[in-house]
Motif scaffolding. Structure first.
Motif, PDB file in Angstrom:
ATOM      1  N   ALA A  16       0.720  -1.279   0.081  1.00  0.00           N
ATOM      2  CA  ALA A  16       0.063  -0.138   0.009  1.00  0.00           C
ATOM      3  C   ALA A  16       0.839   1.249  -0.116  1.00  0.00           C
ATOM      4  O   ALA A  16       0.592   2.197  -0.704  1.00  0.00           O
ATOM      5  N   ALA A  17       2.124   1.198   0.866  1.00  0.00           N
ATOM      6  CA  ALA A  17       2.699   2.282   0.771  1.00  0.00           C
ATOM      7  C   ALA A  17       3.544   2.554  -0.355  1.00  0.00           C
ATOM      8  O   ALA A  17       3.562   3.657  -1.122  1.00  0.00           O
ATOM      9  N   ARG A  18       3.902   1.627  -1.208  1.00  0.00           N
ATOM     10  CA  ARG A  18       4.555   1.785  -2.697  1.00  0.00           C
ATOM     11  C   ARG A  18       3.749   2.218  -3.656  1.00  0.00           C
ATOM     12  O   ARG A  18       3.954   2.895  -4.291  1.00  0.00           O
ATOM     13  N   LEU A  19       2.513   1.758  -3.486  1.00  0.00           N
ATOM     14  CA  LEU A  19       1.481   2.185  -4.291  1.00  0.00           C
ATOM     15  C   LEU A  19       1.002   3.652  -4.270  1.00  0.00           C
ATOM     16  O   LEU A  19       1.131   4.447  -5.351  1.00  0.00           O
ATOM     17  N   GLU A  20       1.015   4.188  -3.162  1.00  0.00           N
ATOM     18  CA  GLU A  20       0.902   5.589  -2.696  1.00  0.00           C
ATOM     19  C   GLU A  20       1.989   6.270  -3.198  1.00  0.00           C
ATOM     20  O   GLU A  20       1.796   7.378  -3.765  1.00  0.00           O
ATOM     21  N   ALA A  21       3.013   5.833  -3.268  1.00  0.00           N
ATOM     22  CA  ALA A  21       4.356   6.497  -3.627  1.00  0.00           C
ATOM     23  C   ALA A  21       4.737   6.668  -5.223  1.00  0.00           C
ATOM     24  O   ALA A  21       4.895   7.747  -5.643  1.00  0.00           O
ATOM     25  N   VAL A  22       4.000   5.547  -5.820  1.00  0.00           N
ATOM     26  CA  VAL A  22       4.199   5.499  -7.172  1.00  0.00           C
ATOM     27  C   VAL A  22       3.112   6.045  -8.164  1.00  0.00           C
ATOM     28  O   VAL A  22       3.263   6.786  -9.092  1.00  0.00           O
ATOM     29  N   LEU A  23       1.885   5.865  -7.509  1.00  0.00           N
ATOM     30  CA  LEU A  23       0.670   6.041  -8.293  1.00  0.00           C
ATOM     31  C   LEU A  23       0.169   7.814  -7.996  1.00  0.00           C
ATOM     32  O   LEU A  23       0.361   8.243  -6.922  1.00  0.00           O
ATOM     33  N   LYS A  24      -0.011   8.288  -9.154  1.00  0.00           N
ATOM     34  CA  LYS A  24      -0.834   9.859  -8.875  1.00  0.00           C
ATOM     35  C   LYS A  24      -2.292  10.054  -8.643  1.00  0.00           C
ATOM     36  O   LYS A  24      -2.746  10.888  -8.333  1.00  0.00           O
ATOM     37  N   VAL A  25      -2.938   8.606  -8.759  1.00  0.00           N
ATOM     38  CA  VAL A  25      -4.272   8.736  -8.491  1.00  0.00           C
ATOM     39  C   VAL A  25      -4.406   7.685  -7.468  1.00  0.00           C
ATOM     40  O   VAL A  25      -3.728   6.872  -6.987  1.00  0.00           O
ATOM     41  N   GLU A  26      -5.655   7.814  -6.492  1.00  0.00           N
ATOM     42  CA  GLU A  26      -6.073   7.225  -5.354  1.00  0.00           C
ATOM     43  C   GLU A  26      -6.939   6.100  -5.812  1.00  0.00           C
ATOM     44  O   GLU A  26      -8.053   6.419  -6.410  1.00  0.00           O
ATOM     45  N   LEU A  27      -6.335   4.860  -5.812  1.00  0.00           N
ATOM     46  CA  LEU A  27      -7.168   3.794  -6.102  1.00  0.00           C
ATOM     47  C   LEU A  27      -8.117   2.974  -5.068  1.00  0.00           C
ATOM     48  O   LEU A  27      -9.058   2.351  -5.728  1.00  0.00           O
ATOM     49  N   GLY A  28      -8.065   3.613  -3.779  1.00  0.00           N
ATOM     50  CA  GLY A  28      -8.897   2.949  -2.988  1.00  0.00           C
ATOM     51  C   GLY A  28      -8.335   1.459  -2.457  1.00  0.00           C
ATOM     52  O   GLY A  28      -9.251   0.577  -2.614  1.00  0.00           O
ATOM     53  N   PHE A  29      -7.073   1.340  -2.390  1.00  0.00           N
ATOM     54  CA  PHE A  29      -6.529   0.066  -2.287  1.00  0.00           C
ATOM     55  C   PHE A  29      -7.193  -0.702  -0.795  1.00  0.00           C
ATOM     56  O   PHE A  29      -7.350   0.124   0.094  1.00  0.00           O
ATOM     57  N   SER A  30      -7.586  -2.040  -0.884  1.00  0.00           N
ATOM     58  CA  SER A  30      -7.825  -2.439   0.439  1.00  0.00           C
ATOM     59  C   SER A  30      -7.536  -4.145   0.131  1.00  0.00           C
ATOM     60  O   SER A  30      -7.481  -4.578  -0.943  1.00  0.00           O
ATOM     61  N   HIS A  31      -7.127  -4.911   1.375  1.00  0.00           N
ATOM     62  CA  HIS A  31      -7.034  -6.399   1.177  1.00  0.00           C
ATOM     63  C   HIS A  31      -7.767  -7.208   2.254  1.00  0.00           C
ATOM     64  O   HIS A  31      -7.989  -6.549   2.996  1.00  0.00           O
ATOM     65  N   SER A  32      -7.946  -8.269   1.781  1.00  0.00           N
ATOM     66  CA  SER A  32      -8.665  -9.319   2.681  1.00  0.00           C
ATOM     67  C   SER A  32      -8.005 -10.584   2.592  1.00  0.00           C
ATOM     68  O   SER A  32      -7.520 -11.228   1.458  1.00  0.00           O
ATOM     69  N   LEU A  33      -7.753 -11.328   3.765  1.00  0.00           N
ATOM     70  CA  LEU A  33      -7.103 -12.722   3.618  1.00  0.00           C
ATOM     71  C   LEU A  33      -8.415 -13.655   3.434  1.00  0.00           C
ATOM     72  O   LEU A  33      -9.259 -13.721   4.389  1.00  0.00           O
TER      73      LEU A  33
END
Length: 382
Positions: free
Chosen positions: A351-368
């Motif tokens: 999540a941290a790397r996606l926030e640093a790389v992407l210019k748009v907010e994707l609404g990242f979430s995960h579940s096991l």
């Protein structure tokens, strides 16, 4: 016979494999072949019928689209090759498929199961509103998006440095500077023409270059280039596994698809067997993007590019033993020999790397996903 009349006849016959051959030149989408002369036509029909007789009854009379598509390819002795067809909304048609619908989706499923091989044919931009492939790509005005534009040469007057479209310099006597009223006689000495501009004949807007826009011929929707998604089309050949599927009796064991067609499933199965035999932990993680529908609707091209960046980040963040695959705009991630806490830590880094790389907010979430017997886990991964 027009297509609509032929379609009514075929709807009454209700046999998707029946051969249809025309004695005369005919471009109908329902006809398997156009043969010159009665003898050639009947030879074609006989060839198709002989191959149809080789099919087991369970396949010959199957109503499943996968069986029908494979059977048509076998009986016509042809590959599933696409052609351009302006009569089709997709702008692409598969002649050997006949009246079968959703051909691309069915072929993709057969490819994933190992029954077909595919090769790239073309990439067609489609309307984001109606998904039609009939798009007019045109130069247009930046301001009002009208295609009623014209190009004008720019004139630069050396002495007073005035620069404007040539139409502003033209008089009955020749070229005259509208700023200083001097005559422009010699190009290269008095003036030059350094370039051109685009002038909109509707709103009067002037720009150095025209914009590019897409207009759907089917529904009239206008779209900017970054709003128009593209669809990839493939040609397909039948594999040995596909041939066995339609020629062997249905009671016989089903042909096993090539494991390479779904390496993720193979790895998941191996991780589950390790857990049963040795108690090794594994985690199956589902990653989703809550903002995907909005992004895809507003800017399909931006979503596609963002998805490619997500894949790059996944490859750089996960371990070499981890695996992932795309699923419904999100991802399934398999992490062998990992406990729940370790999976959550990895997802936090992701999540941290996606926030640093992407210019748009994707609404990242995960579940096991909870570990369960092989069949259920496979179904969830499918």
């Amino acid at each position: 016979m027009p297509d609509h009349a032929l379609r009514l006849i075929l709807n009454n016959i209700k046999d998707p494999l029946i051969p249809i051959v025309s004695f005369a030149r005919n471009e109908s989408v329902y006809i398997d072949a156009t043969e010159e002369g009665e003898r050639s036509a009947w030879n074609k029909i006989q060839s198709i019928c002989e191959r149809l007789e080789e099919l087991p009854p369970a396949i010959r009379h199957s109503v499943q689209s996968e069986d029908i598509l494979l059977s048509r390819m076998y009986s016509r002795n042809e590959n599933l090759n696409p052609v351009y067809d302006s009569r089709s909304q997709d702008f692409i048609r598969y002649p050997v498929a006949g009246r079968l619908e959703n051909i691309s989706e069915t072929a993709t499923t057969l490819f994933e199961k190992g029954y077909l091989l595919r090769s790239f044919f073309d990439r067609i931009h489609v309307c984001p509103q109606c998904r039609s492939g009939h798009l007019s790509v045109r130069e247009e005005c930046h301001a009002c998006m009208s295609a009623n534009i014209s190009e004008e040469i720019v004139v630069h007057h050396f002495q007073c440095a005035y620069e404007a479209p040539e139409s502003r310099f033209k008089t009955e006597a020749g070229l005259e500077c509208p700023k200083c009223a001097r005559k422009l006689r010699h190009i290269g000495l008095d003036y030059d023409k350094p370039g051109s501009i685009t002038h909109c004949n509707d709103c009067g807007s002037i720009n150095d270059k025209p914009s590019v826009g897409f207009k759907c011929i089917n529904c009239g929707t206008h779209s900017r280039p970054d709003q128009v998604p593209a669809r990839t089309w493939y040609a397909y050949n039948m594999t040995a596994a596909g041939l066995r599927r339609i020629l062997e009796e249905r009671e016989a064991p089903a042909a096993s698809p090539d494991p390479r067609s779904d390496s993720f499933r193979v790895l998941l199965d191996y991780a589950q067997r390790e857990q049963r035999e040795f108690g090794s932990l594994y985690q199956l993680v589902r990653v989703t993007f809550a903002n995907r529908p909005q992004l895809e609707a507003e800017n399909a091209r931006l979503w596609e590019q963002s998805l490619l960046l997500v894949i790059d980040v996944l490859q750089s963040t996960l371990r070499e033993v981890d695996a992932f695959r795309e699923e419904d705009g999100g991802f399934l991630i398999l992490m062998p020999r990992t406990d729940a806490a370790g999976a959550h830590r990895t997802m936090a880094r992701l999540a941290a790397r996606l926030e640093a790389v992407l210019k748009v907010e994707l609404g990242f979430s995960h579940s096991l996903l909870q570990a369960s017997p092989t069949r259920s886990a496979d179904e969830r991964a499918a």
